[in-house]
Design an enzyme around this catalytic site. Structure first.
Site, PDB file in Angstrom:
ATOM      1  N   ARG A  28     -25.535  28.239  56.738  1.00 43.85           N
ATOM      2  CA  ARG A  28     -24.447  28.360  55.777  1.00 43.85           C
ATOM      3  C   ARG A  28     -23.380  27.313  56.093  1.00 43.85           C
ATOM      4  NH1 ARG A  28     -27.443  31.212  52.443  1.00 43.85           N
ATOM      5  NH2 ARG A  28     -27.507  33.462  52.828  1.00 43.85           N
ATOM      6  N   THR A  29     -22.645  26.930  55.067  1.00 40.19           N
ATOM      7  CA  THR A  29     -21.506  26.031  55.277  1.00 40.19           C
ATOM      8  C   THR A  29     -20.422  26.781  56.032  1.00 40.19           C
ATOM      9  OG1 THR A  29     -22.001  24.857  53.224  1.00 40.19           O
ATOM     10  CG2 THR A  29     -19.798  24.577  54.152  1.00 40.19           C
ATOM     11  N   GLN A  30     -20.042  26.248  57.185  1.00 40.11           N
ATOM     12  CA  GLN A  30     -19.050  26.920  58.031  1.00 40.11           C
ATOM     13  C   GLN A  30     -17.622  26.504  57.713  1.00 40.11           C
ATOM     14  OE1 GLN A  30     -19.969  29.384  60.398  1.00 40.11           O
ATOM     15  NE2 GLN A  30     -21.802  29.121  59.144  1.00 40.11           N
ATOM     16  N   GLN A  31     -17.459  25.335  57.139  1.00 42.45           N
ATOM     17  CA  GLN A  31     -16.129  24.878  56.762  1.00 42.45           C
ATOM     18  C   GLN A  31     -16.261  23.788  55.709  1.00 42.45           C
ATOM     19  OE1 GLN A  31     -14.343  23.338  60.306  1.00 42.45           O
ATOM     20  NE2 GLN A  31     -15.539  21.454  60.284  1.00 42.45           N
TER      21      GLN A  31
END
Length: 249
Positions: A28-31
């Site tokens: 998943r995109t963390q930031q």
């Protein structure tokens, strides 16, 4: 694979280790990576006015300086985005698909701003519920049948409607100015006065927000439809900085 043997297999060098338990993991995109900063919007006598600068920052680098963050959806709705630009582009694609399907249905009904707002809120909440949020805050403005609409949606699916909305640092720096200048005057504020208020707020953001840029776009939504201005600059004054200790030579 023995990397220190004389028979080192170079062709399979980039293969994942067979005992890697995370080889098939979902990521998943963390930031957010490339981001846009504040969006401002408020109601005035003739409709809705929005503004955002054209900068997309790569971390602290002012990397892209000609990004439009005000996007028309249909004839009487605009969405404006803070946060990750790639996620914003994905949402633009979703909304374009919805509008094309609505056009080809040709049943005599048109999606109102409220419908687009509800759809966007469900998309954001659904992605958040799957622990894969879209890293954006959206302002949705529109004008339908004489009714002005202005709402907010964020990456958690949180929604609210107000006469003044500001995202990003604008929520701290520009929102107090908007509340003082606009609230209680939504039905009497002229377009000229609204432009002056918006320019003043954007100038404050340029002075104070390190991720802002002195190149803005302004949009208005009225009974005549949507109008988005070309990029323009605010007049700024930096002479006061010469009196600050540590500034300049």
């Amino acid at each position: 694979m023995n990397q220190f043997s004389l028979n080192f297999d170079r062709e399979n060098y980039h293969e994942k280790p067979k005992n890697d338990i995370f080889a098939d993991a979902i990521t998943r995109t963390q930031q957010p990576i490339v981001t846009g900063t504040s969006v401002l919007a408020f109601k005035y006598k003739d409709g809705i006015m929005l503004a955002a600068d054209t900068l997309a920052s790569y971390g602290s680098l002012a990397r892209f300086t000609n990004i439009q963050r005000l996007y028309p959806v249909g004839d009487f709705t605009i969405i404006a985005a803070s946060g990750d630009i790639s996620d914003f582009q994905y949402v633009q694609h979703l909304l374009d698909t919805v509008m094309v399907e609505e056009y080809y249905t040709n049943d005599g009904h048109v999606l109102r701003t409220q419908n687009i707002y509800e759809y966007l809120s469900r998309v954001m909440y659904g992605r958040r519920s799957r622990f894969n949020p879209l890293w954006n805050s959206y302002v949705v403005g529109g004008y339908n049948d004489g009714e002005k609409f202005l709402g907010y949606v964020d990456l958690l699916g949180t929604t609210y409607q107000s006469s003044t909305i500001a995202t990003g640092f604008g929520g701290y720096l520009a929102q107090p100015i908007l509340r003082k200048a606009v609230e209680g005057r939504e039905d009497t504020l002229t377009e000229t006065e609204a432009i002056e208020i918006m320019n003043s707020c954007m100038k404050v953001l340029y002075y104070r927000d390190a991720r802002s840029f002195n190149k803005f776009q302004r949009a208005k939504i009225t009974a005549e439809g949507v109008e988005i201005s070309g990029p323009y600059k605010a007049e700024t004054q930096w002479d006061f900085a010469e009196g600050l200790r540590g500034y300049g030579p």
